[in-house]
Design an enzyme around this catalytic site. Sequence first.
Site, PDB file in Angstrom:
ATOM      1  N   ARG A 201     -20.368   1.610 -14.920  1.00  0.00           N
ATOM      2  CA  ARG A 201     -20.847   0.351 -15.499  1.00  0.00           C
ATOM      3  C   ARG A 201     -19.640  -0.349 -16.133  1.00  0.00           C
ATOM      4  O   ARG A 201     -19.046   0.173 -17.081  1.00  0.00           O
ATOM      5  CB  ARG A 201     -21.919   0.649 -16.545  1.00  0.00           C
ATOM      6  CG  ARG A 201     -22.545  -0.558 -17.219  1.00  0.00           C
ATOM      7  CD  ARG A 201     -23.600  -0.103 -18.224  1.00  0.00           C
ATOM      8  NE  ARG A 201     -24.231  -1.231 -18.892  1.00  0.00           N
ATOM      9  CZ  ARG A 201     -23.758  -1.823 -19.984  1.00  0.00           C
ATOM     10  NH1 ARG A 201     -22.635  -1.379 -20.544  1.00  0.00           N
ATOM     11  NH2 ARG A 201     -24.395  -2.845 -20.527  1.00  0.00           N
TER      12      ARG A 201
ATOM     13  N   LYS B  64     -14.287  -0.123 -24.173  1.00  0.00           N
ATOM     14  CA  LYS B  64     -14.814   0.399 -25.431  1.00  0.00           C
ATOM     15  C   LYS B  64     -13.708   0.700 -26.432  1.00  0.00           C
ATOM     16  O   LYS B  64     -12.539   0.831 -26.100  1.00  0.00           O
ATOM     17  CB  LYS B  64     -15.702   1.619 -25.167  1.00  0.00           C
ATOM     18  CG  LYS B  64     -17.018   1.209 -24.507  1.00  0.00           C
ATOM     19  CD  LYS B  64     -18.062   2.289 -24.514  1.00  0.00           C
ATOM     20  CE  LYS B  64     -19.381   1.727 -23.977  1.00  0.00           C
ATOM     21  NZ  LYS B  64     -20.436   2.761 -23.912  1.00  0.00           N
TER      22      LYS B  64
END
Length: 279
Positions: free
Chosen positions: A257, A221
Amino acid sequence: MLAFPIRPHADGRPQVMGIVNVTPDSFSDGGRHASMQAARDHALGLLDAGADCLDIGGESTRPGAEPVSVAQELDRVIPVIEAISAERPDAQISIDTMKPDVARAAVHAGAGLWNDVNALRAAGAPETAMELGVPVCLMHMQGEPRTMQADPHYDDVVNDVARYLGQRAGALLSTGFDRELIVLDPGIGFGKTLAHNLKLIASLEHFVSLGLPVLFGASRKRFINAIDETATDAMDRLGGSLAVALHAARSGCAIVRVHDVRETAQALKVQVAISRYAD
């Protein structure tokens, strides 16, 4: 069908959830697995690399992403779920969607968990979850993907996010849904600044203490690039992704995840091995 793994392994390692984006515009791998065959092959590769489960998504939720129709999302994800299930009947599959109709079709096709970044706020979503009876992951997101990064603000990000997740879990429980099937996700990167993200990551034990399994998703991210300015390409964020995955494991998260399954699974196994020799 085996129960979807929403609890850590017996040795304390979180389950490793491999990401399969069947989209042209996801922030990290958009377009690489957009065809059914490419997505199927990628998914099978992630299972071979050590993924405990897979998360299949057909609508990008990156900042600024535009929504897609139910029909388009179904066309993207259902053939992939069916193909994976046909090849690996024991594969554990999650459907990443905000739409009840997509969740329903995905579960009928072989998915065993509904991962909803919208925390079942769509019309009919709680009722659909009750109907399907599979585990549900409720994630925190401030706003919607198109606008969530415009100007995120919290009075106290940890307490605000925890309160929201508690409210969403309560709303689901009020329908009669089984508490043992609820998973929480603080939503790293979804309507948060760098400081918000880091505070949430540093406070993961607080979310674990709420008594429900916690799914942690921070792989590749953008906040990693905000810390390391050389990591402008999402593919260059493996180090940061591993660092936060290991921290999530130490904090007691049940699922991580990730995009980089083999590296993450290996890092988690090494961390467990080291911990056996700790005083």
